[in-house]
Design an enzyme around this catalytic site. Structure first.
Site, PDB file in Angstrom:
ATOM      1  N   SER A   1      14.070  -1.266  13.121  1.00  0.00           N
ATOM      2  CA  SER A   1      14.098  -1.195  11.659  1.00  0.00           C
ATOM      3  C   SER A   1      15.450  -1.670  11.140  1.00  0.00           C
ATOM      4  O   SER A   1      15.838  -2.810  11.385  1.00  0.00           O
ATOM      5  CB  SER A   1      13.766   0.230  11.205  1.00  0.00           C
ATOM      6  OG  SER A   1      13.581   0.306   9.805  1.00  0.00           O
TER       7      SER A   1
ATOM      8  N   HIS B   1       8.058   0.511   5.950  1.00  0.00           N
ATOM      9  CA  HIS B   1       7.291  -0.423   6.780  1.00  0.00           C
ATOM     10  C   HIS B   1       5.797  -0.381   6.473  1.00  0.00           C
ATOM     11  O   HIS B   1       4.962  -0.369   7.373  1.00  0.00           O
ATOM     12  CB  HIS B   1       7.563  -0.160   8.269  1.00  0.00           C
ATOM     13  CG  HIS B   1       8.986  -0.362   8.646  1.00  0.00           C
ATOM     14  ND1 HIS B   1       9.582  -1.608   8.661  1.00  0.00           N
ATOM     15  CD2 HIS B   1       9.973   0.519   8.965  1.00  0.00           C
ATOM     16  CE1 HIS B   1      10.861  -1.486   8.990  1.00  0.00           C
ATOM     17  NE2 HIS B   1      11.124  -0.207   9.171  1.00  0.00           N
TER      18      HIS B   1
END
Length: 317
Positions: free
Chosen positions: A92, A205
């Site tokens: 991430s 996400h």
């Protein structure tokens, strides 16, 4: 043949009050990074890293720049010790220091991008929370089910999205409050060991972060991304990223697409095996989450990862 190093950079959630303080006190190179980030951002990074409480650090506008600064400080000390990456990937947010490690963006560009990304994500998450008082979208960790099973369940629930493919034993799902409640119930009925609602600011996400992606795309528009100088792996594709254009496009998709971490781990393991040389896996950042995830892979049994978030850990290399 010299040993090669693969760097795994952690993402949001790895932050902790006081991180890399011992490193900055022991190594001028680490302190310089922190001072340089302070100059670029106008923030007092020492104060943010060492005097903030956990709640303050958990905000996206604080955690993203703090974690990135910590990773860069560690990387600077490793470089002084003659240790540099031969491959890089990040989970991430961690994908951004990985871009710097691979020569895709400069130090100053990286800091400015991460700062803007954190501000944008915090703003959007606050808007989402305000619009859904007490019922805000978020994320749930599903433990004990294969990722394929979790994805299949999520695909059948409107507004639920398999977001982070952490390991064969853990998948994180993003979604609306009601979608996550249904996801947790179905997962438990399907044999999950646990379903945990995470304390995060938003549904990261997933398509629910589209507004943030639109804003971040504007920030990225004038920025030039170079081709990586070492193998670099993408959360969005789960494969090697080879061109600056592809990496720039993925940096936008990153906000709305899942993290294919298990795919990246498999590609890195294949690269190491094909190379045939001596490798070490390092986690240059706070915590040891990625070290734990790597240990759950087949490659991790033969080649354990090493967290290097403290002065003692760095000195032990």
């Amino acid at each position: 043949m010299a040993k090669k190093y693969a760097y795994l950079f952690p993402g949001q959630g790895a932050q902790a009050p006081g991180m890399v303080k011992d490193l900055a006190e022991a190594f001028p190179a680490a302190k310089k990074v922190i001072d340089d980030v302070s100059s670029i951002t106008g923030l007092d990074m020492g104060k943010l890293l060492w005097e903030s409480d956990a709640e303050t650090l958990s905000r996206s506008d604080n955690s993203q720049i703090a974690i990135t600064t910590a990773s860069l400080a560690i990387m600077a000390v490793l470089k002084e010790k003659g240790i540099e990456p031969s491959a890089a990937m990040g989970f991430s947010l961690g994908e951004f220091p990985a871009l710097y490690a691979a020569g895709v963006v400069s130090f100053e560009t990286l800091i400015n991008l991460v700062r803007q990304r954190g501000l944008i994500m915090q703003k959007v998450c606050e808007e989402i929370a305000a619009e859904n008082k007490g019922h805000a979208p978020g994320m749930s960790a599903i433990l004990g089910l294969p990722p394929e099973t979790v994805k299949k369940i999520a695909d059948a629930i409107p507004n639920a999205y398999a977001a982070n493919m952490n390991s064969v034993k853990q998948t994180v799902v993003s979604g609306t409050f009601d979608a996550l409640t249904e996801m947790e119930e179905r997962a438990m009925k399907s044999g999950a060991r646990r379903a945990i609602r995470l304390k995060v600011a938003g549904p990261f996400h997933s398509p629910l972060m589209q507004k943030a992606a639109v804003e971040f795309e504007k920030v990225l528009a004038p920025v030039e991304f170079a081709a990586p100088k070492i193998p670099l792996f993408s959360n969005v594709t789960g494969k090697r990223a080879t061109t600056g254009a592809e990496i720039k496009e993925s940096a936008v998709k990153h906000l709305t697409h899942g993290v294919l971490w298990t795919d990246e781990e498999a590609v890195l393991a294949s690269l190491i095996k094909e190379d045939g040389g001596e490798w070490a896996i390092l986690e240059p950042g706070p915590g040891k989450v990625l070290t734990g995830l790597w240990s759950q892979t087949e490659a991790g049994a033969a080649l354990p990862a090493v967290p290097v978030g403290t002065a003692d850990a760095v000195n032990s290399l």
